[in-house]
Design a protein around this motif. Structure first.
Motif, PDB file in Angstrom:
ATOM      1  N   ASP A 171       0.825  -1.213   0.000  1.00  0.00           N
ATOM      2  CA  ASP A 171       0.000   0.000   0.000  1.00  0.00           C
ATOM      3  C   ASP A 171       0.860   1.264   0.000  1.00  0.00           C
ATOM      4  O   ASP A 171       0.799   2.105   0.896  1.00  0.00           O
ATOM      5  CB  ASP A 171      -0.970  -0.005   1.184  1.00  0.00           C
ATOM      6  CG  ASP A 171      -2.126  -0.956   0.962  1.00  0.00           C
ATOM      7  OD1 ASP A 171      -2.405  -1.299  -0.202  1.00  0.00           O
ATOM      8  OD2 ASP A 171      -2.757  -1.359   1.948  1.00  0.00           O
ATOM      9  N   THR A 177      -2.622   5.380  -6.575  1.00  0.00           N
ATOM     10  CA  THR A 177      -3.363   5.057  -5.356  1.00  0.00           C
ATOM     11  C   THR A 177      -4.310   6.182  -4.989  1.00  0.00           C
ATOM     12  O   THR A 177      -5.475   5.941  -4.659  1.00  0.00           O
ATOM     13  CB  THR A 177      -2.385   4.787  -4.196  1.00  0.00           C
ATOM     14  OG1 THR A 177      -1.612   3.624  -4.519  1.00  0.00           O
ATOM     15  CG2 THR A 177      -3.112   4.576  -2.886  1.00  0.00           C
ATOM     16  N   LYS A 180      -7.327   6.190  -7.213  1.00  0.00           N
ATOM     17  CA  LYS A 180      -8.247   5.109  -6.850  1.00  0.00           C
ATOM     18  C   LYS A 180      -9.019   5.433  -5.575  1.00  0.00           C
ATOM     19  O   LYS A 180     -10.228   5.189  -5.487  1.00  0.00           O
ATOM     20  CB  LYS A 180      -7.489   3.792  -6.688  1.00  0.00           C
ATOM     21  CG  LYS A 180      -7.007   3.207  -7.991  1.00  0.00           C
ATOM     22  CD  LYS A 180      -6.186   1.956  -7.753  1.00  0.00           C
ATOM     23  CE  LYS A 180      -5.597   1.452  -9.057  1.00  0.00           C
ATOM     24  NZ  LYS A 180      -4.665   0.341  -8.869  1.00  0.00           N
ATOM     25  N   HIS A 192     -10.749   0.525   1.395  1.00  0.00           N
ATOM     26  CA  HIS A 192      -9.806  -0.578   1.236  1.00  0.00           C
ATOM     27  C   HIS A 192     -10.543  -1.785   0.706  1.00  0.00           C
ATOM     28  O   HIS A 192     -11.514  -2.233   1.274  1.00  0.00           O
ATOM     29  CB  HIS A 192      -9.152  -0.915   2.594  1.00  0.00           C
ATOM     30  CG  HIS A 192      -7.722  -1.304   2.433  1.00  0.00           C
ATOM     31  ND1 HIS A 192      -7.352  -2.582   2.119  1.00  0.00           N
ATOM     32  CD2 HIS A 192      -6.573  -0.595   2.510  1.00  0.00           C
ATOM     33  CE1 HIS A 192      -6.025  -2.641   2.032  1.00  0.00           C
ATOM     34  NE2 HIS A 192      -5.541  -1.449   2.271  1.00  0.00           N
TER      35      HIS A 192
END
Length: 193
Positions: A171, A177, A180, A192
Motif C-alpha cells: 500500500d 493510489t 483510486k 480498502h
C-alpha cells in the motif's frame, strides 16, 4: 549538560538516533519532507493538498480533486501524516507495524465518519537527514516512501495508550493510489478493498 524543563527541575537532553542538519528543527523538517512528498503525489493525480491549520481533529491535510464540471461536487479525503526514521519496511514481507505515539491519533482515524473519509499516511525516512533526497538530471529522488492505511472501524483495547497497526507493504501512497482512493470516495465505496 542538563537543561531546565520546568522550574526547579533538570533533565538530560533526549538522545536522538537521527543525524540531523540542525537537531532543533529536524521534526519540522520531517513534516516538510512528507508534505513535499504528498503534495507531489497529489499534483501528479490532479489534486490539491490543503494543510489543516489547527490540529484539533487529528488531520494534517485534505486532498481535494476538482469536479469534472461546475455542476458536480469536488471529492475530498482527509489524511493524518506521520514521518518516522525508526522503520524500514521490508518489501519481502507483507506488512510492517506502526505504533502511534498517542492514543488520540489512532482514535481520530478509527472513528466512523459519515462525511469525509480519512487515511493514515506513514512516511519512512533515512536516519541521516542529508540522505532524504538526491537530485540528478533525471529528477529528484526522495528516499523511502509513504504508505497508507484506512482505519475506520478498527478497535483496540481501551487500555492501550499507544496503539499499533499493521500496514501492507504493497500500500504505497502514489498518484495511482490517490486516484483510486478518490474514485472510491466519489462512488461511496469502502476505501480498502
Amino acid at each position: 549538560m542538563a537543561t531546565a524543563s520546568k522550574a526547579g527541575s533538570t533533565r538530560k537532553p533526549r538522545e536522538s538516533h537521527i543525524q540531523a542538519i540542525d537537531p532543533k528543527t529536524v521534526t519540522d523538517m520531517m513534516e516538510l519532507l512528507q508534505l513535499g512528498y504528498v503534495t507531489s503525489v497529489a499534483a501528479t493525480a490532479g489534486c490539491t493538498v490543503e494543510r489543516v491549520g489547527a490540529d484539533l481533529w487529528g488531520m494534517d491535510v485534505t486532498f481535494v480533486r476538482p469536479p469534472a464540471t461546475p455542476l458536480e461536487e469536488e471529492v475530498m479525503l482527509l489524511a493524518q501524516l506521520k514521518c518516522t526514521t525508526q522503520l524500514v519496511p521490508d518489501a519481502a514481507k507483507d506488512t510492517f507495524s506502526y505504533q502511534f505515539t498517542k492514543r488520540q491519533y489512532f482514535d481520530h482515524l478509527a472513528k466512523p465518519r459519515r462525511n469525509y473519509k480519512s487515511i493514515l499516511v506513514v512516511m519512512t525516512a533515512p536516519t541521516a537527514q542529508a540522505e532524504w533526497t538526491e537530485a540528478t538530471h533525471g529528477g529528484l529522488l526522495t528516499r523511502r516512501a509513504c504508505y497508507w492505511k484506512h482505519l475506520e472501524g478498527m478497535q483496540v483495547d481501551p487500555g492501550v495508550k499507544k496503539p499499533s497497526v499493521r500496514i501492507s507493504t504493497s500500500d504505497i501512497f502514489d498518484a495511482q493510489t490517490l486516484i483510486k482512493l478518490m474514485d472510491r470516495v466519489d462512488r461511496g465505496d469502502p476505501l480498502h478493498g
